[in-house]
Scaffold this motif. Sequence first.
Motif, short mmCIF file in Angstrom:
data_model
loop_
_atom_site.label_atom_id
_atom_site.label_comp_id
_atom_site.label_asym_id
_atom_site.label_seq_id
_atom_site.Cartn_x
_atom_site.Cartn_y
_atom_site.Cartn_z
N SER A 108 0.81 -1.22 0.00
CA SER A 108 0.00 0.00 0.00
C SER A 108 0.84 1.27 0.00
O SER A 108 0.59 2.20 -0.78
CB SER A 108 -0.93 0.00 1.21
OG SER A 108 -0.18 -0.12 2.41
N TYR A 109 1.86 1.33 0.85
CA TYR A 109 2.62 2.58 1.01
C TYR A 109 3.35 3.02 -0.26
O TYR A 109 3.31 4.22 -0.60
CB TYR A 109 3.60 2.46 2.17
CG TYR A 109 2.91 2.39 3.51
CD1 TYR A 109 2.23 3.48 4.03
CD2 TYR A 109 2.92 1.22 4.25
CE1 TYR A 109 1.60 3.42 5.25
CE2 TYR A 109 2.27 1.15 5.47
CZ TYR A 109 1.62 2.25 5.97
OH TYR A 109 0.98 2.17 7.18
N LEU A 128 2.51 2.62 -3.37
CA LEU A 128 1.53 3.17 -4.30
C LEU A 128 1.01 4.52 -3.82
O LEU A 128 0.80 5.44 -4.63
CB LEU A 128 0.36 2.19 -4.46
CG LEU A 128 0.72 0.84 -5.08
CD1 LEU A 128 -0.51 -0.05 -5.16
CD2 LEU A 128 1.34 1.01 -6.46
N LEU A 129 0.81 4.66 -2.51
CA LEU A 129 0.37 5.95 -1.98
C LEU A 129 1.44 7.02 -2.15
O LEU A 129 1.14 8.18 -2.48
CB LEU A 129 0.00 5.81 -0.50
CG LEU A 129 -1.29 5.04 -0.19
CD1 LEU A 129 -1.45 4.85 1.31
CD2 LEU A 129 -2.51 5.78 -0.75
N ILE A 130 2.70 6.64 -1.94
CA ILE A 130 3.79 7.60 -2.11
C ILE A 130 3.88 8.06 -3.56
O ILE A 130 4.03 9.26 -3.85
CB ILE A 130 5.13 6.97 -1.65
CG1 ILE A 130 5.10 6.73 -0.13
CG2 ILE A 130 6.31 7.87 -2.01
CD1 ILE A 130 6.28 5.94 0.39
N ILE A 174 -4.20 11.88 0.70
CA ILE A 174 -3.16 10.86 0.55
C ILE A 174 -2.11 11.01 1.64
O ILE A 174 -1.65 10.02 2.22
CB ILE A 174 -2.52 10.95 -0.85
CG1 ILE A 174 -3.55 10.62 -1.93
CG2 ILE A 174 -1.34 9.99 -0.96
CD1 ILE A 174 -3.03 10.81 -3.33
N LEU A 221 -3.49 9.60 4.83
CA LEU A 221 -3.49 8.13 4.79
C LEU A 221 -2.09 7.57 5.06
O LEU A 221 -1.93 6.60 5.81
CB LEU A 221 -4.00 7.65 3.43
CG LEU A 221 -5.49 7.83 3.14
CD1 LEU A 221 -5.81 7.43 1.71
CD2 LEU A 221 -6.33 7.03 4.12
N ILE A 222 -1.08 8.16 4.44
CA ILE A 222 0.29 7.67 4.63
C ILE A 222 0.73 7.86 6.08
O ILE A 222 1.21 6.92 6.72
CB ILE A 222 1.26 8.40 3.67
CG1 ILE A 222 0.94 8.04 2.22
CG2 ILE A 222 2.70 8.02 3.99
CD1 ILE A 222 1.76 8.83 1.21
N CYS A 275 -6.80 16.02 -2.85
CA CYS A 275 -6.12 14.74 -3.06
C CYS A 275 -4.77 14.67 -2.34
O CYS A 275 -4.49 13.68 -1.66
CB CYS A 275 -5.95 14.47 -4.55
SG CYS A 275 -7.51 14.13 -5.40
N SER A 331 9.45 0.23 1.70
CA SER A 331 8.45 1.01 0.97
C SER A 331 9.12 2.07 0.11
O SER A 331 8.74 2.28 -1.05
CB SER A 331 7.48 1.67 1.96
OG SER A 331 6.78 0.70 2.70
N ALA A 380 1.45 7.99 -5.79
CA ALA A 380 0.27 8.81 -6.10
C ALA A 380 0.43 10.23 -5.57
O ALA A 380 0.07 11.20 -6.25
CB ALA A 380 -0.98 8.15 -5.50
N PHE A 381 1.00 10.36 -4.36
CA PHE A 381 1.21 11.69 -3.79
C PHE A 381 2.20 12.50 -4.63
O PHE A 381 1.97 13.68 -4.90
CB PHE A 381 1.71 11.55 -2.36
CG PHE A 381 1.99 12.87 -1.68
CD1 PHE A 381 0.95 13.62 -1.15
CD2 PHE A 381 3.28 13.36 -1.60
CE1 PHE A 381 1.20 14.85 -0.55
CE2 PHE A 381 3.54 14.58 -1.00
CZ PHE A 381 2.50 15.32 -0.47
#
Length: 219
Positions: A123-124, A126-128, A174, A177-178, A170, A202, A130-131
């Motif tokens: 997860s992390y 992909l979140l990084i 994000i 969430l991270i 956004c 990550s 995306a951010f």
Amino acid sequence: VVSTQSTVLAGIPAHKTKVSFEDLKSGPGLAFIAITDAISEMSVGPLWSVLFFFMLFLLGLDSQFGMLESLLTSLKDEVSFLNKIRKEYVSGGICLVLCLLAVPMSFRGGLYIVDLLDNWSLSYPLLIIAFIEITVVAWVYGVNRFCSDIRNMIGYAPSVYFKACWMFVCPFVIAVLILSGIVLSILEGYPLYDKFVGCDNSVLIAQGLLPEAKRNVGY
């Protein structure tokens, strides 16, 4: 249907052991211990056991197809000489390497490695990414230039709502969430050194995916 059946099966051992249903945790223990014990209590238990594990096998096989094809396509795009080798050989080599990498997960501490990878390697990164992508598009490239590009493609520019989402909403969501995920992982679970290993993992995965993301965005 499968999710409903799994929930019902998981509730059987919880009722037998007087454990609250909310205290049941997902993971390998739920599939291979709790649900398996519930199936053994059913009539014609061996038949349902075979069907249940055959379903798990098909689920894993389906996931493997998608992941392997994504990895194979990326490698062939980056490493040109792989295009000269038959696809079957390259796929077999990737599967062999992945199998060897997964061998430590079958040892006594294998569940620890699985949990570590599951918590930090999926997860992390992909979140990084995306951010970083939304920040680069909205603030570095410029949201107005991006909207101008969209207007050239579809004939009209996005509304102010989309601009606000790309610039503020956004990135904020994000980032929350991270940070919340990292804080919760630090407050519970494994020792502190596990958190440093997970964070490094990550960051390394995100760093490896960034060149592909950068090329897709076009910067």
